[in-house]
Design a protein around this motif. Structure first.
Motif, PDB file in Angstrom:
ATOM      1  N   PHE A   1      15.954  81.181   9.172  1.00 57.67           N
ATOM      2  CA  PHE A   1      15.169  81.188   8.177  1.00 57.67           C
ATOM      3  C   PHE A   1      13.792  82.092   8.671  1.00 57.67           C
ATOM      4  N   LEU A   2      13.113  83.012   7.744  1.00 60.51           N
ATOM      5  CA  LEU A   2      12.151  83.752   8.163  1.00 60.51           C
ATOM      6  C   LEU A   2      10.828  82.854   7.912  1.00 60.51           C
ATOM      7  N   HIS A   3      10.756  82.278   6.906  1.00 59.61           N
ATOM      8  CA  HIS A   3       9.501  81.705   6.410  1.00 59.61           C
ATOM      9  C   HIS A   3       9.605  80.163   5.908  1.00 59.61           C
ATOM     10  N   LEU A   4       8.723  79.398   6.377  1.00 60.23           N
ATOM     11  CA  LEU A   4       8.748  77.850   5.899  1.00 60.23           C
ATOM     12  C   LEU A   4       7.331  77.425   5.328  1.00 60.23           C
ATOM     13  N   SER A   5       6.380  78.224   5.678  1.00 58.63           N
ATOM     14  CA  SER A   5       4.938  77.750   5.543  1.00 58.63           C
ATOM     15  C   SER A   5       4.341  76.815   6.480  1.00 58.63           C
ATOM     16  N   ASN A   6       3.323  76.792   6.567  1.00 58.89           N
ATOM     17  CA  ASN A   6       2.876  75.773   7.733  1.00 58.89           C
ATOM     18  C   ASN A   6       2.532  74.293   7.271  1.00 58.89           C
ATOM     19  N   LEU A   7       3.436  74.142   5.994  1.00 62.24           N
ATOM     20  CA  LEU A   7       3.369  72.825   5.488  1.00 62.24           C
ATOM     21  C   LEU A   7       4.720  72.114   6.465  1.00 62.24           C
ATOM     22  N   PHE A   8       5.374  72.750   7.133  1.00 64.68           N
ATOM     23  CA  PHE A   8       6.413  72.303   7.858  1.00 64.68           C
ATOM     24  C   PHE A   8       6.367  72.715   9.555  1.00 64.68           C
ATOM     25  N   LYS A   9       7.169  71.781  10.258  1.00 65.44           N
ATOM     26  CA  LYS A   9       7.187  72.700  11.813  1.00 65.44           C
ATOM     27  C   LYS A   9       8.560  73.245  11.926  1.00 65.44           C
ATOM     28  N   HIS A  10       8.240  74.445  12.909  1.00 66.70           N
ATOM     29  CA  HIS A  10       9.525  75.063  13.114  1.00 66.70           C
ATOM     30  C   HIS A  10       9.524  75.223  14.635  1.00 66.70           C
ATOM     31  N   GLY A  11       8.607  74.920  15.464  1.00 65.57           N
ATOM     32  CA  GLY A  11       8.596  74.974  16.791  1.00 65.57           C
ATOM     33  C   GLY A  11       8.067  76.311  17.488  1.00 65.57           C
ATOM     34  N   TRP A  12       8.187  77.508  16.880  1.00 63.95           N
ATOM     35  CA  TRP A  12       8.150  78.524  17.743  1.00 63.95           C
ATOM     36  C   TRP A  12       6.467  78.910  17.782  1.00 63.95           C
ATOM     37  N   ASN A  13       5.901  78.515  16.901  1.00 64.72           N
ATOM     38  CA  ASN A  13       4.434  78.579  16.752  1.00 64.72           C
ATOM     39  C   ASN A  13       3.775  77.723  17.973  1.00 64.72           C
TER      40      ASN A  13
END
Length: 395
Positions: free
Chosen positions: A61-73
């Protein structure tokens, strides 16, 4: 007719591909890229590791919004904390947005202290971006005049003049000092380590925040992760962008933990800031810089500066040659038109000119020693032609 707004005036070159420090136009002519997208492509074009990371992330995925976690940030924030000692990060899309966040934090800091109209001391000839807040902290009249009224609360002082800042010691509304340790847009004006140490001490005494904009000079460009580290200090707020993800848009505003709480949920945000693609690529850029390139940048910078200074000695139209690491400015005595065009067409080098007469070099940090020699040679040939033209034009 072009359907683009006439904001830019690009050279009449259309590129088809790039690799490392080189770009090829649609006629397959090769150019040495000595401006790196104005300091963005730190690791050059089509870096194979960066390419692989972009492909891998695009398959999830390229984008999730900051409403969810993805780990890379989180991973990127932790990596930046290790490098800078600043433990709170806000990710956005550009340098100007990073500076907007810094200005908001400084104003929130002032309000927390009961200061109703907080002021930030900024530098003459500064460039901090083109949004209204960042533009209000930018000194160049040509950038400002069409967009007034701008924000108040900014006090301009001469760059590298500590006494001018000390003048504000008794102004109760001052909350911060904001500056670029090296003014890139103004012509590669370099603050001394002593000045930065004195400024850090003054800010501590006055309880002012020290905000450093290393959007152009940071991320290894000067031979250390950040130029302020060469002075042995640490800012309260640091803004970075440009080369952080080697061309994928990302900016960051970093602070220490005592300030991180000032931007709570609902007070600030960014739709695209901190997205998985940008953060993954930025993390990879930092990792590559750390493991493969950072240790050699200072030596390459010294070599390039020394070659330029020796080969340009005695030329009639040269005012000075200055730099730090691979960030170099060659100041001419008088402005000369069409230098980027001449450099590209005749000498195969891409560069730009600031302040009308400062040739700015921001080559990729992956340059080999042979490429350092080549760039110095081509720039010397360019400047010799400009100097000869200057001599012939004199009465």
């Amino acid at each position: 007719m072009s359907y683009l707004m006439p904001i830019y005036q690009p050279l009449a070159i259309e590129f088809q591909r790039g690799e490392g420090c080189y770009l090829w136009d649609i006629e397959d002519k090769c150019y040495f890229d000595a401006i790196s997208g104005v300091g963005v492509t730190l690791l050059g074009h089509a870096h194979p590791v960066i390419h692989a990371e972009i492909v891998a992330q695009s398959q999830t995925f390229l984008h999730l919004s900051n409403l969810f976690k993805h780990g890379w940030n989180e991973r990127l924030a932790e990596k930046l904390a290790e490098i800078t000692g600043l433990t709170q990060a806000f990710f956005c899309n550009s340098g100007t947005e990073a500076n907007e966040a810094a200005i908001k934090i400084a104003r929130a800091y002032g309000h927390q202290r009961g200061i109703q109209r907080p002021k930030i001391i900024v530098m003459q000839n500064a460039f901090h971006g083109r949004t209204l807040g960042a533009l209000s902290a930018t000194a160049k009249p040509a950038y400002r005049e069409a967009f007034g009224p701008l924000l108040d609360g900014f006090e301009f002082v001469p760059f590298h003049d500590l006494a001018a800042i000390e003048h504000y010691q008794h102004d109760p509304d001052v909350v911060a000092v904001l500056l670029e340790p090296i003014q890139g847009e103004a012509g590669v004006n370099i603050a001394s380590p002593l000045y930065l140490r004195q400024l850090r001490k003054l800010c501590d005494q006055q309880q002012w925040l020290l905000i450093l904009d290393e959007i152009q000079c940071g991320l290894g460009r000067t031979g250390t992760w950040f130029f302020y580290q060469q002075a042995g200090i640490r800012p309260d707020i640091l803004t970075i962008a440009k080369g952080l993800a080697n061309g994928v848009p990302i900016g960051a505003c970093l602070t220490h933990e005592k300030l991180g709480h000032l931007l709570q949920s609902g007070l600030h945000g960014s739709t695209f800031g901190g997205n998985p693609l940008a953060c993954r690529v930025a993390y990879t850029v930092l990792d590559l810089l750390d493991k493969q390139y950072l240790a050699t940048i200072a030596d390459k910078g010294y070599k390039l500066l020394d070659l330029l200074q020796s080969r340009l000695t005695g030329l009639q139209n040269i005012q000075s040659v200055r730099g730090a690491g691979l960030m170099i400015g060659i100041e001419l005595i008088h402005p000369v038109a069409n230098i980027p065009q001449l450099a590209s067409e005749k000498f195969g080098v891409l560069l730009n000119v600031t302040q009308g007469k400062v040739i700015r070099l921001l080559p990729p940090l992956i340059m080999t020693d042979a490429q350092v020699e080549y760039l110095a040679q081509q720039i010397a040939l360019l400047l010799k032609e400009l100097s000869q033209n200057y001599v012939e034009s004199q009465p």
